[in-house]
Design an enzyme around this catalytic site. Structure first.
Site, PDB file in Angstrom:
ATOM      1  CD  GLU A  95      69.417  60.724   2.004  1.00 15.60           C
ATOM      2  OE1 GLU A  95      69.884  60.614   0.867  1.00 15.60           O
ATOM      3  OE2 GLU A  95      68.949  59.761   2.634  1.00 15.60           O
TER       4      GLU A  95
HETATM    5  C1  TNX Z   1      71.917  57.822   0.823  1.00 18.12           C
HETATM    6  S1  TNX Z   1      74.096  57.988   2.689  1.00 18.12           S
HETATM    7  C2  TNX Z   1      71.473  57.557   2.108  1.00 18.12           C
HETATM    8  C3  TNX Z   1      70.752  56.308   2.371  1.00 18.12           C
HETATM    9  C4  TNX Z   1      70.560  55.495   1.137  1.00 18.12           C
HETATM   10  C5  TNX Z   1      71.806  55.544   0.310  1.00 18.12           C
HETATM   11  C6  TNX Z   1      71.747  54.669  -0.899  1.00 18.12           C
HETATM   12  C7  TNX Z   1      73.049  58.430   3.623  1.00 18.12           C
HETATM   13  C8  TNX Z   1      73.501  58.955   4.871  1.00 18.12           C
HETATM   14  N1  TNX Z   1      71.777  58.312   3.214  1.00 18.12           N
HETATM   15  O1  TNX Z   1      69.511  56.588   2.987  1.00 18.12           O
HETATM   16  O2  TNX Z   1      70.267  54.198   1.524  1.00 18.12           O
HETATM   17  O3  TNX Z   1      72.026  56.860  -0.101  1.00 18.12           O
HETATM   18  O4  TNX Z   1      72.966  54.647  -1.553  1.00 18.12           O
END
Ligand code: TNX
Length: 594
Positions: A368
Site C-alpha cells: 500500500e
Molecule cells: C491491509 S494487508 C493492510 C493493513 C491493514 C489491513 C486491515 C496489508 C499488507 N496491509 O495495513 O491493517 O489491511 O485488514
C-alpha cells in the site's frame, strides 16, 4: 459351624474397592483427537497409560532435548501437582528420546519397546513423506526437522525425533492427549490417562505462522509471550511482528532514537502507545526460541511510515513533520525514495533489527505505498532488498514487491483475495517462494459473522469453515506447491485493543490455519476438524484463554458452574465486545483463583 467374620480392615478395603469400581476411570482423549491432525495414528486401546505420581521424565543428552523435557515438566506440574523430575538418560541410547514413566517403568537408556511392538509405524506405508504427507521409499527415519514419533503403552510414553524441535512438537501432542484438567493452573484431583497407541507425525510446510500488528495497538511483552505460547500449542513455528506503521513505531533503534520515543508515543484511538526496548525484544526472541518459534520482524517500507516521519521529518518527501496519526486509513504516508539519507535510515534500522533477531528473515513490508509508483517504488524495494541481503538475512515482503528484481531467498507474502496474480506468479517463476495469507481466508482481523463486535469485513466474513476450507498448495494460479513455503494468519489490530480480544480473534481460526500448514492435504476434512476442535473449548476455558464460541463447532456442554461464571459480568470484558460478552469466556474459577 461358625463362619469367619471379616475384620474391620477387610470391610474398609472392600468398601474402598467398591467405591473405586463405581468411579469408572475417565475415558481418555481419543488418540486421533489432535489439532493439527497428525499424519499417522494407530490407536491401541489396550495400552492406555495412567501417569503415576512418581513419574519421571528422562531425556537424551543432545543440545535442546533437556530444555524440551523441562518444558514438558512445566506444562504438567501445575495441574498434576506431581514433582516430575527430569533426568538425563545414560549416553549410548537413541538420540532425541524423551520418556515419561513411573520409576518402575522404562529402564534407563532403554532401546527396547515400550511394551509395544516397535514396527516402523507406517507413515502410511514407508518413509519419507512428500509435501502432501504421502510416503515413499527412502531413509528409515522420515521424521525430518520437525517430526516426531509418540508411543504410548501401559508402562509409559516414549517420544522420539531427529531434532529438539521434533520433540517439542511431540510434547504439544502429548499435552492435547491428557485430560482437559491438565490446563488448570493449580492441582486437580484427576486420573491422568493417556490413550494407548502410536502417532507418527511431521509437517506439510516448513513455514507456519501468525502475525501480530503491535503498531495500530501496542501489546506489551507479556501479551506477546502469551501469543507465542498459543502458536506453539498448534505447532506454528513463526511469529511475524508488524513493528512499524503510521500509528506507531514499536522497536528501539539506537542510531535513530526518536523513532521509538516519539514515533511510538501513540496508537489508534490516541492511547499512549509504547515500544519495545532492545531488552524487551530479546526477551520475546528468547521466549519464542525456547518454544521453537522464529520471530520475523517487519519494518514496513516505504509506505505506512507516518510515525517515522513524525520522529524524523528529514525522511519525509517535503521534509516537514506530519502530525501523529491515530486513525485507521492506509496508504497516505511514505519515506522520501529520492533522498540518500532515507537509505542510511533503512540500513541503520535493518542492521539493528537484524542484530536483535537470530532468525533468517527480515520483512520489509512494501504494501500500500500508493504514492511511490512505478520505477521509484521498484528501485526503492531493490535497494532495500540489497540492504537486507547485506545483513545476511533473506527478505520477505508483501506480494506488492513482486515486480522488483529477484534476490536469492526472496519470499513474498500473498495477501490478495482473488488467487490470481500474474506479477506474483512471475516473481515465483524467477525464484521467489511464497507465504500464503489470502485475506479472504487467513486474515484474523476479519469478522466471523455480521454480529462480530470487532474486526473488519473488507475481505469478507471469515467463519471457522472459511478459514479452514482452502488449500495453500493450489491456492494461487501459476504457483506450484513446491514454491509454497507455508501459511501465515495475520492479525491486524486497528479494532483489536486487548489480549482477550486478540485471543477471541485467534480462536478457533488460528488452529484452522495451523492445520492447513501442518497436516497432509489428504486428511483435510471439515467435519473431522470441527469435531476435534470441540474438545479445545474446555481446554481454553480452563487455561483462561478467550475464544469465539462459534456455532460451527459442537462444543461440549459446559459444567453449570462454569456456564454461570461465563454469564456473570464480573470479568473485566473488553468494552468493545459489549453486551455480547459471553462470546469471550471468563476464566474458570480455577484460573481466577490462580
Ligand atoms: C491491509 S494487508 C493492510 C493493513 C491493514 C489491513 C486491515 C496489508 C499488507 N496491509 O495495513 O491493517 O489491511 O485488514
Amino acid at each position: 459351624m461358625a463362619t469367619a467374620q471379616p475384620g474391620v480392615a477387610d470391610l474398609a478395603r472392600a468398601a474402598a474397592q467398591a467405591a473405586e469400581n463405581l468411579l469408572a476411570p475417565p475415558a481418555p482423549v481419543p488418540l486421533g483427537d489432535v489439532v493439527p491432525a497428525p499424519v499417522s495414528v494407530v490407536a491401541d486401546p489396550a495400552a492406555d497409560f495412567t501417569l503415576p505420581s512418581d513419574a519421571a521424565i528422562r531425556v537424551s543428552a543432545e543440545a535442546g532435548a533437556r530444555d524440551v523435557a523441562e518444558h514438558l515438566a512445566e506444562l504438567l506440574r501445575p495441574a498434576t501437582g506431581y514433582p516430575l523430575p527430569v533426568t538425563e538418560a545414560t549416553p549410548g541410547g537413541p538420540a532425541f528420546t524423551l520418556t515419561l514413566a513411573g520409576v518402575d517403568g522404562l529402564p534407563a537408556a532403554d532401546t527396547s519397546p515400550v511394551g509395544l511392538p516397535r514396527p516402523r509405524v507406517p507413515l502410511d506405508g514407508a518413509a519419507p513423506l512428500d509435501r502432501d504427507g504421502r510416503a515413499g521409499a527412502g531413509t528409515p527415519s522420515a521424521l525430518g526437522d520437525e517430526g516426531y514419533r509418540l508411543e504410548i503403552s501401559a508402562t509409559g510414553v516414549r517420544l522420539t525425533a531427529d531434532t529438539a524441535t521434533g520433540l517439542f512438537h511431540g510434547v504439544q501432542t502429548l499435552r492435547q492427549l491428557l485430560p482437559v484438567a491438565v490446563e488448570s493452573p493449580s492441582p486437580v484431583d484427576e486420573r491422568w490417562v493417556l490413550p494407548g497407541g502410536v502417532i507418527v507425525d511431521r509437517p506439510r510446510f516448513p513455514y507456519r505462522g501468525a502475525m501480530l500488528d503491535v503498531s495500530r495497538h501496542f501489546f506489551g511483552v507479556d501479551d506477546v509471550l502469551r501469543v507465542i505460547d498459543h502458536l506453539a500449542r498448534y505447532k506454528l513455528n513463526h511469529l511475524h511482528l508488524h513493528l512499524t506503521d503510521d500509528q506507531g513505531w514499536r522497536i528501539a533503534v539506537d542510531s535513530w532514537p526518536r523513532l521509538a520515543t516519539v514515533g511510538g508515543a501513540t496508537q489508534v484511538g490516541a492511547g499512549p502507545g509504547g515500544h519495545y526496548t532492545k531488552a524487551d525484544f530479546r526477551r520475546i526472541v528468547r521466549h519464542a526460541a525456547r518454544r521453537h518459534v522464529t520471530v520475523v520482524p517487519e519494518i514496513d517500507l516505504p509506505g505506512h511510515t507516518n510515525a517515522a516521519l513524525v520522529a524524523y521529518p528529514e525522511l519525509a518527501p517535503g521534509k516537514v513533520a506530519p502530525p501523529p496519526y491515530t486513525g485507521t486509513e492506509v496508504g497516505f504516508s511514505h519515506v522520501d525514495p529520492a533522498d540518500d539519507r532515507t537509505y542510511d535510515f533503512v540500513a541503520d534500522v535493518l542492521g539493528e533489527v537484524a542484530a536483535l533477531t537470530p532468525g533468517p528473515w527480515l520483512h520489509i513490508g512494501g504494501d500500500e505505498a500508493f504514492k511511490v509508483k512505478g520505477a521509484a517504488y521498484t528501485s526503492f524495494v531493490e535497494r532495500t532488498q540489497r540492504i537486507v541481503a547485506a545483513t545476511g538475512r533473506a527478505v520477505v515482503g508483501w506480494h506488492q514487491i513482486a515486480p522488483a528484481a529477484h534476490l536469492d531467498g526472496r519470499v513474498l507474502q500473498w495477501w490478495g483475495t482473488n488467487g490470481d496474480d500474474p506479477e506474483t506468479a512471475e516473481a515465483v517463476r524467477r525464484g521467489a517462494r511464497l507465504i500464503l495469507s489470502p485475506a479472504n481466508h487467513a486474515y484474523l482481523d476479519m469478522k466471523y459473522g455480521p454480529d462480530t463486535p470487532i474486526g473488519h469485513d473488507w475481505a469478507g466474513l471469515i467463519d471457522v469453515r472459511r478459514a479452514y476450507e482452502w488449500d495453500p498448495g493450489t491456492h494461487l494460479t501459476g504457483v506450484p506447491a513446491d514454491a509454497v513455503l507455508g501459511v501465515e494468519a495475520p492479525l491486524w489490530t486497528e479494532s483489536v485493543t486487548s489480549l482477550p480480544e486478540v485471543e477471541f480473534m485467534l480462536f478457533p481460526r488460528l488452529p484452522a490455519i495451523a492445520e492447513l500448514g501442518w497436516s497432509p492435504r489428504r486428511i483435510h476434512d471439515w467435519a473431522g476438524f470441527r469435531a476435534r476442535m470441540a474438545g479445545h473449548g474446555p481446554r481454553w476455558s480452563t487455561a483462561g484463554i478467550a475464544f469465539h464460541r462459534s456455532p460451527e463447532v459442537p462444543w461440549p456442554a459446559e459444567r453449570a458452574d462454569v456456564d454461570r461464571l461465563d454469564r456473570e459480568p464480573t470479568h473485566p470484558f473488553p468494552s468493545q465486545l459489549g453486551p455480547d460478552a459471553t462470546e469471550v469466556p471468563a476464566p474458570t474459577a480455577a484460573t481466577a483463583d490462580g
